[in-house]
Design an enzyme around this catalytic site. Sequence first.
Site, mmCIF file in Angstrom:
data_model
loop_
_atom_site.group_PDB
_atom_site.id
_atom_site.type_symbol
_atom_site.label_atom_id
_atom_site.label_comp_id
_atom_site.label_asym_id
_atom_site.label_seq_id
_atom_site.Cartn_x
_atom_site.Cartn_y
_atom_site.Cartn_z
ATOM 1 N N THR A 20 -17.116 68.613 160.063
ATOM 2 C CA THR A 20 -15.711 68.790 160.449
ATOM 3 C C THR A 20 -15.636 69.805 160.227
ATOM 4 O OG1 THR A 20 -15.850 66.297 160.254
ATOM 5 C CG2 THR A 20 -13.634 67.675 159.069
ATOM 6 N N ARG A 60 -11.523 53.555 163.784
ATOM 7 C CA ARG A 60 -11.689 53.573 162.453
ATOM 8 C C ARG A 60 -11.028 55.323 162.342
ATOM 9 N NH1 ARG A 60 -14.344 58.365 160.054
ATOM 10 N NH2 ARG A 60 -14.574 58.030 158.003
ATOM 11 N N VAL A 61 -10.527 55.025 161.248
ATOM 12 C CA VAL A 61 -9.970 57.084 160.431
ATOM 13 C C VAL A 61 -10.215 57.230 159.596
ATOM 14 C CG1 VAL A 61 -7.745 58.554 160.627
ATOM 15 C CG2 VAL A 61 -7.683 55.938 162.707
ATOM 16 N N THR A 84 -11.859 66.102 162.970
ATOM 17 C CA THR A 84 -13.524 65.457 163.027
ATOM 18 C C THR A 84 -12.877 65.149 164.380
ATOM 19 O OG1 THR A 84 -14.671 64.533 161.398
ATOM 20 C CG2 THR A 84 -11.678 63.700 161.730
ATOM 21 N N THR A 104 -14.389 67.387 153.681
ATOM 22 C CA THR A 104 -15.999 66.299 154.251
ATOM 23 C C THR A 104 -15.864 65.689 153.664
ATOM 24 O OG1 THR A 104 -16.847 67.365 156.001
ATOM 25 C CG2 THR A 104 -17.374 68.677 154.256
ATOM 26 N N GLY A 105 -16.979 65.329 154.192
ATOM 27 C CA GLY A 105 -17.697 64.102 153.680
ATOM 28 C C GLY A 105 -17.455 62.374 154.306
ATOM 29 N N SER A 153 -19.627 67.106 165.040
ATOM 30 C CA SER A 153 -18.814 65.737 164.255
ATOM 31 C C SER A 153 -17.385 66.562 164.533
ATOM 32 C CB SER A 153 -18.894 66.530 163.046
ATOM 33 O OG SER A 153 -20.084 66.269 161.941
HETATM 34 C C1 SD4 Z 1 -14.300 61.570 158.447
HETATM 35 N N1 SD4 Z 1 -14.881 63.826 156.903
HETATM 36 O O1 SD4 Z 1 -13.977 61.373 158.891
HETATM 37 C C2 SD4 Z 1 -14.847 62.945 158.054
HETATM 38 C C3 SD4 Z 1 -16.703 62.563 158.317
HETATM 39 C C4 SD4 Z 1 -17.109 64.409 158.072
HETATM 40 O O2 SD4 Z 1 -18.076 66.575 158.451
HETATM 41 O O3 SD4 Z 1 -16.567 64.784 157.407
HETATM 42 N N2 SD4 Z 1 -17.698 64.845 158.784
HETATM 43 O O4 SD4 Z 1 -14.761 60.680 157.477
#
Ligand code: SD4
Length: 302
Positions: A162, A190-191, A180, A213-214, A50
């Site tokens: 991440t 995509r961001v 990340t 994260t998430g 990630s």
């Molecule tokens: C995202 N927050 O690009 C990041 C992904 C993530 O562990 O946290 N992955 O949306």
Amino acid sequence: EAGKPIVISTWAPNAKANAAAWKVLAANGSALDACEQGVWVPEADPNDTSVGYGGYPDRDGRVTVDACVMDENGNCGAVMCLEHILHPVSVARKVMEKTPHVQLVGAGALQFALSQGFEKVNLLTPESEKAWKNWLKTSKYDPMITVEERTQKSKKMLNHDTIGMVALDGKGNLSGACSTSGMAFKMAGRVGDSPIIGAGLFVDNEVGAASCTGVGEEIVKICGAHVIVEMMRNGLSPEEACKKACERIIKRNGLEKSKNLQAGFVAVNKAGEVGGYSVAAGFNYAVHDANGARIIDAKHVL
Ligand code: SD4
């Protein structure tokens, strides 16, 4: 003084990143240097799918990375949808220090990185390419697979690890960094939240700092990191503030939809108190201070 210095990061494997950050903090280095050097660890780790090298690509097979930094003076820098650079966090820092801007994206970010002497590398490992080719068979985008319980079922940890790192240094200054490769198999361009100041990271040296994260889309919609810092300003502890951010995500989405998403937050305040919280079970975070390193399973709302 107890609680200082201290560093906290999203996800247990980032204990290794904390150890690198701790070296800087223990030598009376700055929180900004600590966070940058800490984040280098997962960025260079091919097993972290990630972040940076070894990160899962977008649906077209390209690894694009997002990162940001913020320092104790409220200065910040970010790169988004950057390709071919091993340490996006350091490019973000250069954006902060060497340009009149805060954010550079895509081709412009790469051009800037190369002008600063960063080398062009291939971030796609054979393992991540294989995972992508496997994903192509179904081409089903599933941002839901973010908690360990669910990943155990699918036997693949897709959107995990991440790094969001925030630290308080020996001088009492706060800084943070986030890095990340984004959601696995995302749309090209995509961001997420991670490089967005106020969403993936926020630092206010009078109050505290937060990162996360998430599912980035959900975190952007509530300005996650910023809302946590503001709630700490109003007197909440880091853990209470992180919990409130989770509750906002759940309120927006409703209970049913919230069961299928994950967001995990970490925060530190000016006193060196730390905390974290997540929407769903399965989130943990790593802390390192003078008492050593520890992993904490976050409390969760659902
Ligand atoms: C995202 N927050 O690009 C990041 C992904 C993530 O562990 O946290 N992955 O949306």
